[in-house]
Design an enzyme around this catalytic site. Structure first.
Site, mmCIF file in Angstrom:
data_model
loop_
_atom_site.group_PDB
_atom_site.id
_atom_site.type_symbol
_atom_site.label_atom_id
_atom_site.label_comp_id
_atom_site.label_asym_id
_atom_site.label_seq_id
_atom_site.Cartn_x
_atom_site.Cartn_y
_atom_site.Cartn_z
ATOM 1 N N CYS A 44 5.575 -4.241 2.918
ATOM 2 C CA CYS A 44 4.529 -3.756 2.027
ATOM 3 C C CYS A 44 4.351 -2.228 2.737
ATOM 4 O O CYS A 44 3.544 -1.285 2.193
ATOM 5 C CB CYS A 44 3.435 -4.325 1.949
ATOM 6 S SG CYS A 44 2.416 -4.809 3.459
ATOM 7 N N GLU A 54 6.397 -1.317 -2.292
ATOM 8 C CA GLU A 54 6.949 -2.212 -1.759
ATOM 9 C C GLU A 54 8.453 -2.155 -1.523
ATOM 10 O O GLU A 54 8.979 -1.457 -2.414
ATOM 11 C CB GLU A 54 6.655 -3.681 -2.460
ATOM 12 C CG GLU A 54 6.801 -4.977 -2.096
ATOM 13 C CD GLU A 54 5.615 -5.431 -1.349
ATOM 14 O OE1 GLU A 54 5.662 -6.529 -0.432
ATOM 15 O OE2 GLU A 54 4.447 -4.746 -1.326
#
Length: 749
Positions: A705, A740
């Site tokens: 992330c 992401e």
């Protein structure tokens, strides 16, 4: 009229604070060269604060080390707080000033002077400031020395001019006998009458035009980024200096001839400073650092790029190089390493745009600015859907088309792998275009708005139990933090949240405020975070209630407050790509047979990949999440998955999971084993990466992330003998800066 008499009368009838700068030296033998420069209205009280004799007040940093402190010199005669504050700043940062360097006569010498330590070095800087630097050499300042020894040391540093030394007004006397020692009663903190000699040391306000005091706010402004402002002195002030007995240098005693105006240098097409006359007078924050720009100084700049936080990067030319190199790995790593370029961060802009900005904060290596106006807009600029988009910190990119957002995210990941990963562009495949879905609004299945500590009515007292339970209070904004501060923005409707969440949000906000009015808040003295989780069959607001969601025909059950990916439209595609990356045969043609899922959470990737492997093992430090993963495997009838609660490094220990001899990770065939990694934002620990290197699985599939920490960890994996096969970013949260990213690493033959 006698000037001294008028000055005395003004001071006696209208007492006001007087400001001084001071130099302390440490008497601690462990800190023999330690000095401290500061400003104050009460030198005696300030010294007691530095020495820890007073419990309350400032000087906490010096009160912790270097005690006991003693005055080496006190400089008196400042008109107001800003003038004293700017003199203090100038003394602390002499190495940054072009004026100081020109006064010394050599840039290298000026830098060496700053590197020296001790009272002698500070005195050397002081005599340059008082004798050579505008505007301080025009002020009626006087230096007090508590000891004759300090006075003699200062005098030895002053250069000879003809047959006499440099003129600086100075005096020797004990601190308690200095004229300003009685200016403030340290017990009552009330201003007291002072005698004429004390008043004589200050400006006669009647001789100044009404605008003169406000000019002192310009101290610290750098004309062409090199000078202190307020170089010109009004004729009335000059007359006062000439008749009040204050000495001035020989260079200043002769009237200056009006020089020809300098030829204007051509403006840089990239940066244009807005004239001071266009800026209204504003109150300068007490902690504002005036280097390299003054408070609310305006520029017209061109935006070069965006940071990983979504702020635009503008670079402004400095006339003098700054001396603060950018630290590797710092959040400000976008700051320029060019010593003549100064980086400014601006919100709500697009690379290539021209904008008018206003400085509001200076840091050691960069500055922050407000966006005032877009001069030349990018063709990718659009009107934000949300009215709060320009101030709310929840979204950074609503003013940019989605196509451009994804382009920028692809470029950002590429740059991170090259810069933080230490990789050359030809050493790994180009980053693939950012993958997204058509749902760019109304996609987020979980939001957590906040509110600050509730407000009580004035005079509200605690209850019998000594707390505020049961007492009515009011809640302020409920929403998210501003882009440029920690203040909250009230958000009644969030455009990136699902429609069901927004419908529930209005109800939850009203209920929370009503609960506060009725005195039923659990923690009435603190702020709190609300939860709204859309699980498909309703919106849950209780952290501890279990909810279910479906991903590719697999059912996952977890607590509403626990972590689970918050974009149900993008999540199936992410799982598909992880499974595809994990199941591709090895370069030798062997099929991958075993999967290790590190940082597995509720078991999303292990369970989603289980049908393609003989055995899957997941590890997660959160015991509650591990229990959920086991329940999810059973819920979906999956028997070849096992989960253990431990830190990720423990997965490679030769232990049997759940008593099953077929799931000893140490016995997994390394040439057909793939490790899936999905760490938190901080990335993998060094211990985990080292054990991964010892185990040497054939493939590592790394979901992150935060591409910055992923790129950092990629540097380790490449050094361990892995090569990057692919890098795929995902636009998991459109309209925001978040990315992401999936990177696949294959062990070289």
């Amino acid at each position: 009229m006698d000037n001294s008499a008028e000055t005395t009368d003004i001071t006696a009838s209208s007492p006001r604070k007087h400001f001084h700068c001071y130099l302390l030296r440490s008497l601690d033998p462990k800190h023999p060269l330690k000095t401290y420069v500061g400003y104050t209205t009460d030198p005696i009280r300030r010294l007691r604060q530095h020495n820890g004799e007073l419990k309350y007040g400032g000087a906490k940093r010096t009160a912790r080390s270097g005690r006991p402190w003693q005055f080496a010199a006190i400089i008196d005669g400042f008109q107001d707080k800003v003038a004293a504050m700017q003199f203090e700043w100038a003394w602390q940062h002499t190495h940054r000033s072009k004026v100081f360097r020109e006064a010394v006569g050599d840039d290298a010498l000026a830098k060496r002077m700053k590197r020296r330590r001790g009272v002698r070095a500070r005195f050397d800087e002081l005599r340059v400031l008082l004798g050579e630097c505008e505007p301080f050499n025009s002020y009626p300042l006087e230096v007090y020395f508590p000891e004759e020894e300090s006075h003699e040391l200062f005098c030895t540093l002053m250069p000879e001019r003809g047959n006499k030394a440099q003129d600086i007004r100075k005096k020797v006397c004990p601190v308690d006998e200095m004229p300003f020692a009685a200016a403030t009663d340290t017990r009552t903190k009330k201003a007291q009458k002072v005698n004429g000699s004390w008043a004589q040391m200050h400006f006669n306000l009647s001789l100044f035009p009404s605008a003169a005091p406000s000019q002192s706010r310009l101290l610290g402004q750098r004309r062409h980024q090199s000078n202190w402002a307020l170089n010109a002195v009004t004729p009335q002030a000059s007359h006062f200096f000439a008749t009040s007995g204050f000495n001035q240098s020989d260079e200043k005693s002769e009237p200056e001839e009006k020089s020809e105006p300098e030829e204007e240098k051509p403006e840089s097409p990239k940066v244009e400073a807005v004239e001071d006359s266009e800026q209204p007078a504003v109150k300068i924050p007490a902690k504002f650092k005036p280097y390299p720009f003054q408070y609310h100084q305006e520029f017209i700049v061109t935006i070069d790029a965006l940071t990983n936080l979504g702020f635009g990067i503008a670079r402004i030319d400095l006339d003098e190089p700054h001396d603060n190199p950018v630290a590797d790995g710092d959040d400000s790593d976008e700051a320029s390493n060019d010593p003549k370029k100064w980086v400014v961060f601006v919100p709500n802009v697009i690379p290539g745009e021209s904008a008018r900005i206003r400085i509001y904060r200076n840091y050691a290596t960069y500055s922050d600015a407000d966006l005032l106006e877009i001069i030349e807009a990018s063709p990718d600029r659009i009107e934000p859907k949300c009215d709060l988009a320009n101030i709310c910190g929840g979204c950074q990119y609503q003013h940019i088309t989605v196509h451009r957002q994804r382009q920028m995210k692809t470029i950002q990941v590429q740059e991170l792998f090259e810069r933080l990963g230490g990789l050359k562009a030809d050493e790994f495949p180009s980053v693939l275009p950012t993958l997204g879905t058509d749902e760019v609004f109304g996609y987020r299945s979980k939001i957590t708005p906040h509110y600050d500590a509730p407000l009580k009515k004035k005079g509200t007292k605690k209850n019998k139990d000594g707390n505020y339970k049961g007492i009515s209070c009011e809640i302020g904004p409920i929403g998210f933090k501003e882009k440029v501060s920690r203040r909250l923005v009230d958000v009644p409707y969030c455009h990136i949240a699902t429609p069901d969440i927004n419908e529930a949000l209005a109800r939850v906000r009203d209920e929370t405020r009503q609960t506060a009015r009725e005195g039923k808040l659990k923690k009435p003295t603190k702020g709190a975070t609300l939860l709204l989780r859309d699980a498909g069959d309703g919106v849950e607001t209780d952290h501890n209630v279990y909810v279910k969601t479906t991903v590719k025909d697999l059912v996952f059950r977890f607590k509403a407050g626990n972590f689970f990916q918050n974009n149900p439209f993008m999540l199936p595609k992410m799982v598909d790509l992880v499974v595809d990356a994990a199941t591709i045969p090895s370069p030798s043609g062997k099929a991958m047979t075993h999967l290790i899922d590190c940082y597995c959470g509720s078991g999303l990737f292990a369970i989603g990949s289980s049908s393609s492997f003989e055995a899957c093992v997941g590890i997660e430090v959160n015991e509650m999440a591990v229990e959920e993963a086991r329940e999810n495997a059973a819920l979906n009838g999956i028997e070849n998955c096992a989960f253990v609660s431990a830190s990720a490094e423990a997965i490679f220990d030769p232990v049997t999971l759940e008593g099953r001899s077929d799931l000893v990770v140490g016995d997994f065939p390394k040439e057909t084993t793939v490790v899936v990694v999905d760490p938190p934002r901080k990335g993998c620990s060094v211990e985990f990466l080292e054990q991964l290197n010892e185990y040497k699985p054939q493939r590592v599939v790394y979901m992150s992330c935060d591409p910055a920490t992923q790129a950092r960890d990629a540097k380790y994996l490449v050094s361990y003998g892995y090569e990057i096969v692919s890098v795929q970013p995902f636009d998991l949260f459109p309209q925001t800066r978040h990315i992401e990213c999936l990177a696949t690493f294959e062990l070289k033959d």
